[in-house]
Design a protein around this motif. Structure first.
Motif, mmCIF file in Angstrom:
data_model
loop_
_atom_site.group_PDB
_atom_site.id
_atom_site.type_symbol
_atom_site.label_atom_id
_atom_site.label_comp_id
_atom_site.label_asym_id
_atom_site.label_seq_id
_atom_site.Cartn_x
_atom_site.Cartn_y
_atom_site.Cartn_z
ATOM 1 N N GLU A 1 0.840 -1.197 0.000
ATOM 2 C CA GLU A 1 0.000 0.000 0.000
ATOM 3 C C GLU A 1 0.880 1.254 0.000
ATOM 4 O OE1 GLU A 1 -3.238 0.025 -0.309
ATOM 5 O OE2 GLU A 1 -3.322 -2.179 -0.297
ATOM 6 N N PRO A 2 0.557 2.269 -0.858
ATOM 7 C CA PRO A 2 1.343 3.512 -0.881
ATOM 8 C C PRO A 2 1.153 4.321 0.398
ATOM 9 C CG PRO A 2 -0.598 3.718 -2.283
ATOM 10 C CD PRO A 2 -0.554 2.292 -1.833
ATOM 11 N N ILE B 1 7.807 12.220 3.185
ATOM 12 C CA ILE B 1 8.105 11.135 2.230
ATOM 13 C C ILE B 1 6.810 10.689 1.558
ATOM 14 C CG2 ILE B 1 8.722 8.679 2.041
ATOM 15 C CD1 ILE B 1 10.877 9.048 4.031
ATOM 16 N N ALA B 2 6.920 10.429 0.263
ATOM 17 C CA ALA B 2 5.869 9.707 -0.462
ATOM 18 C C ALA B 2 6.500 8.431 -1.006
ATOM 19 C CB ALA B 2 5.304 10.545 -1.600
ATOM 20 N N CYS B 3 5.861 7.292 -0.755
ATOM 21 C CA CYS B 3 6.449 5.995 -1.144
ATOM 22 C C CYS B 3 5.359 5.103 -1.738
ATOM 23 C CB CYS B 3 7.072 5.331 0.091
ATOM 24 S SG CYS B 3 7.968 3.803 -0.269
ATOM 25 N N VAL B 4 5.661 4.497 -2.881
ATOM 26 C CA VAL B 4 4.686 3.615 -3.558
ATOM 27 C C VAL B 4 5.366 2.297 -3.913
ATOM 28 C CG1 VAL B 4 3.340 5.531 -4.490
ATOM 29 C CG2 VAL B 4 5.205 4.578 -5.834
ATOM 30 N N PRO B 5 4.587 1.203 -3.953
ATOM 31 C CA PRO B 5 5.167 -0.105 -4.277
ATOM 32 C C PRO B 5 5.343 -0.293 -5.785
ATOM 33 C CG PRO B 5 2.835 -0.361 -3.862
ATOM 34 C CD PRO B 5 3.156 1.101 -3.615
ATOM 35 N N MET B 6 6.260 -1.171 -6.167
ATOM 36 C CA MET B 6 6.407 -1.639 -7.544
ATOM 37 C C MET B 6 6.000 -3.112 -7.573
ATOM 38 S SD MET B 6 9.966 -0.055 -9.025
ATOM 39 C CE MET B 6 10.958 -0.914 -7.806
ATOM 40 N N LYS B 7 5.153 -3.453 -8.546
ATOM 41 C CA LYS B 7 4.668 -4.826 -8.628
ATOM 42 C C LYS B 7 4.854 -5.373 -10.039
ATOM 43 C CE LYS B 7 1.073 -4.047 -5.135
ATOM 44 N NZ LYS B 7 -0.383 -4.102 -4.836
ATOM 45 N N VAL B 8 5.221 -6.645 -10.125
ATOM 46 C CA VAL B 8 5.291 -7.367 -11.389
ATOM 47 C C VAL B 8 4.408 -8.601 -11.253
ATOM 48 C CG1 VAL B 8 6.742 -8.689 -12.957
ATOM 49 C CG2 VAL B 8 7.604 -6.558 -11.991
ATOM 50 N N ARG B 9 3.338 -8.646 -12.050
ATOM 51 C CA ARG B 9 2.357 -9.741 -11.992
ATOM 52 C C ARG B 9 1.856 -9.978 -10.562
ATOM 53 N NH1 ARG B 9 6.008 -11.366 -15.826
ATOM 54 N NH2 ARG B 9 7.266 -12.479 -14.291
ATOM 55 N N GLY C 1 9.717 -4.112 -5.091
ATOM 56 C CA GLY C 1 10.449 -2.979 -4.537
ATOM 57 C C GLY C 1 9.541 -1.781 -4.348
ATOM 58 N N VAL C 2 10.158 -0.615 -4.110
ATOM 59 C CA VAL C 2 9.396 0.620 -3.899
ATOM 60 C C VAL C 2 10.118 1.786 -4.570
ATOM 61 C CG1 VAL C 2 8.453 -0.170 -1.687
ATOM 62 C CG2 VAL C 2 10.569 1.180 -1.724
ATOM 63 N N SER D 1 3.133 7.018 -8.529
ATOM 64 C CA SER D 1 2.628 5.673 -8.806
ATOM 65 C C SER D 1 2.780 5.328 -10.290
ATOM 66 C CB SER D 1 1.148 5.562 -8.405
ATOM 67 O OG SER D 1 1.005 5.717 -7.008
ATOM 68 N N VAL D 2 2.559 6.336 -11.159
ATOM 69 C CA VAL D 2 2.730 6.110 -12.598
ATOM 70 C C VAL D 2 4.173 5.750 -12.909
ATOM 71 C CG1 VAL D 2 2.652 7.197 -14.874
ATOM 72 C CG2 VAL D 2 0.810 7.603 -13.226
ATOM 73 N N PHE D 3 5.119 6.477 -12.316
ATOM 74 C CA PHE D 3 6.538 6.192 -12.562
ATOM 75 C C PHE D 3 6.943 4.844 -11.964
ATOM 76 C CE2 PHE D 3 6.692 10.718 -13.486
ATOM 77 C CZ PHE D 3 7.549 10.737 -14.572
ATOM 78 N N ALA D 4 6.335 4.476 -10.831
ATOM 79 C CA ALA D 4 6.618 3.162 -10.243
ATOM 80 C C ALA D 4 6.144 2.049 -11.165
ATOM 81 C CB ALA D 4 5.946 3.046 -8.876
ATOM 82 N N GLU D 5 4.982 2.256 -11.808
ATOM 83 C CA GLU D 5 4.478 1.275 -12.766
ATOM 84 C C GLU D 5 5.418 1.142 -13.965
ATOM 85 O OE1 GLU D 5 0.500 2.164 -13.922
ATOM 86 O OE2 GLU D 5 -0.294 2.033 -11.889
ATOM 87 N N LEU D 6 5.911 2.304 -14.461
ATOM 88 C CA LEU D 6 6.863 2.282 -15.579
ATOM 89 C C LEU D 6 8.122 1.513 -15.197
ATOM 90 C CD1 LEU D 6 6.716 5.910 -17.023
ATOM 91 C CD2 LEU D 6 6.094 3.820 -18.218
ATOM 92 N N ALA D 7 8.643 1.795 -14.022
ATOM 93 C CA ALA D 7 9.855 1.123 -13.567
ATOM 94 C C ALA D 7 9.617 -0.380 -13.410
ATOM 95 C CB ALA D 7 10.327 1.724 -12.239
#
Length: 501
Positions: free
Chosen positions: A93-94, A121-129, A134-135, A156-162
């Motif tokens: 959860e962000p 701080i603003a922190c969002v998760p990175m998910k693959v499938r 990571g975050v 969150s958009v940039f986290a999705e791109l990454a």
């Protein structure tokens, strides 16, 4: 206001540009840095970082960082669940923390160690499938203003791109490894085994011809490894990164063979509901291996000659010429020169195919390779059957060396597999081998037989010999003996020769 719109337009354009790069990941590290640096500029952040989760240690490490302390922060790791970043990685959860000093999850040791003051701080998760890998986080605004919910959405958009970039990179790496593993397995599967002078010369000739476009004709008895040699020529030549297509010319009647070689157009004949790409088209820029070329009908010989001469062909039912650049390797177990003399094989096609000729030696002419071959097949079937302690006894190996192996390498492979399956002890004994494998030669007729017994004895030995010679191929054995296949099947049943097949 105009400046804000202009900056927004520029940021959107940059985001679109990055999005197009993500799908073709070339340099992952460079791409991740670009994503995080762009996110930092868009949100006017004082610092930012991308942390990846190590699934083995369950720790987060800094993959990319920006800001004045970007190099210092990379020496640290964070436990899963520790601090803001660890909490986001654990929960998925962000989080937006306006004042870290008032949040019990704040892990201040890193900031204090590197002398970097952190307020928000603003922190969002990175998910693959669906899996958290990571975050991504930003720290403070450069102008001192508050981090907002809008910033969290952009982050969150940039986290999705990454995450997409990392997922693509991992898939590419996984595919590369699979391809490499497959190539290694194929290399082992199609390996020519032996150190005899006869085989060494054959391999040397194959390597010499590999980098030319010259058509190659491989001659040799059934089971000697003609296809293995063709694969070696392809694998070490300049076309190794292109396709190698294999087709057995004896396995198909003329109409089906033409369809396999050249393909067909939709509606070419009843049942042709769509276009089919033929083997020559699939082999373009690569190699096509035509096995048992001596079985090809006169009509197909003519069509094959045309493509060799002109480099073009027509699909069945088509009127458009299709150019191809294909290296042709052909093979036969027939005496092809005699076939030409007898008028059964076109002389002009023979010369087209026979630019380079390589003769595969039978096993009986390279008996010094028998121990190597036997142990190679033994190790293969030991791995499949889980018989790691199994070996070949000296008596069994001597019997194999004495035997002439009319079915060549194929016959030996089948004999070893049978011995591994049927043997009971820790070593393969002569009695574990097929009975024909321990007979040094044809025993000859015996005195005292009736005429019928002698005829039956001869038929049984003659059929056995021909089946071994063709590797159990009943159609070819029947053709060699000039009898009907159905009659051969009846004889096999009568004389209880099913194991020979």
């Amino acid at each position: 206001m105009d400046n804000n719109l202009k900056r927004a337009d520029t940021s959107i354009d940059r985001l679109k540009e990055i999005s197009t790069w993500v799908s073709s990941v070339q340099d992952l590290d460079q791409l991740l840095e670009l994503i995080i640096e762009t996110a930092t500029r868009m949100m006017d952040a004082k610092a930012s970082s991308l942390l990846l989760l190590d699934p083995k240690t369950q720790k987060l490490y800094f993959k990319v960082a920006t800001g004045e302390k970007k190099d210092d922060v990379k020496q640290f790791e964070i436990d899963l669940g520790q601090g803001i970043a660890g909490h986001v990685a654990q929960t998925g959860e962000p989080l937006l923390i306006p004042n870290v000093s008032k949040d019990p999850r704040w892990y201040k040791e890193i900031s204090e160690s590197i002398g970097f003051e952190t307020r928000s701080i603003a922190c969002v998760p990175m998910k693959v499938r669906g899996e958290i890998i990571g975050v991504v986080e930003i720290i403070d605004k450069a102008d001192g203003s508050q981090i907002t919910d809008a910033d969290l959405k952009i982050l969150s958009v940039f986290a999705e791109l990454a995450a997409v970039a990392i997922g693509n990179a991992r898939k590419i790496e996984h595919d590369k490894k699979e391809i490499q593993d497959l190539k290694e397995k194929l290399d082992l599967k199609y390996e020519l085994i032996g150190e005899s002078p006869a085989l060494t010369k054959v391999i040397s000739d194959a390597v010499k011809v590999a980098n030319s476009k010259a058509s190659t004709l491989i001659l040799g008895e059934s089971g000697t490894g003609k296809e293995l040699l063709a694969r070696l020529i392809h694998r070490v030549g300049s076309r190794k990164d292109e396709s190698m297509i294999v087709l057995n010319c004896a396995a198909l009647p003329e109409t089906l063979l033409e369809d396999e070689l050249f393909g067909h157009e939709k509606g070419a004949y009843t049942g042709a509901t769509g276009r089919k790409i033929g083997k020559f088209e699939l082999a373009d820029k690569g190699t096509i291996f035509l096995d048992e070329i001596g079985e090809m009908s006169p009509g197909m010989q003519s069509k094959l000659l045309r493509i060799l001469q002109e480099g073009v062909f027509y699909r069945v039912g088509g009127n458009k010429s299709i150019p191809v650049d294909v290296r042709v390797i052909a093979a036969t177990n027939r005496d092809i020169a005699e076939e030409v003399t007898e008028g059964r094989f076109r002389e002009d096609l023979y010369y087209r195919l026979n630019v380079v000729q390589i003769q595969m030696p039978p096993v009986r002419e390279r008996k010094e390779d028998i121990p190597l071959l036997a142990n190679y097949f033994l190790n293969m079937f030991k791995r499949e059957r889980g018989r790691s302690d199994l070996k070949i006894s000296k008596k069994a190996l001597n019997a194999m060396i004495q035997y002439d192996w009319p079915g060549n390498v194929r016959e030996m492979k089948n004999a070893i597999e049978r011995a591994v399956v049927m043997g009971n002890g820790g070593a393969i004994m002569p009695e574990d081998l097929p009975q024909f494998a321990v007979k040094p030669s044809y025993p000859g007729m015996k005195v005292g037989l009736t005429l019928k017994e002698a005829i039956d004895f001869f038929k049984k030995e003659f059929i056995t010999m021909n089946l071994r010679h063709t590797g159990g191929n009943r159609s070819l054995a029947a053709k060699n003996m000039n009898i009907q296949r159905t009659y051969l099947s009846r004889l096999i049943g009568r004389y209880d020769l099913l194991d020979t097949c």
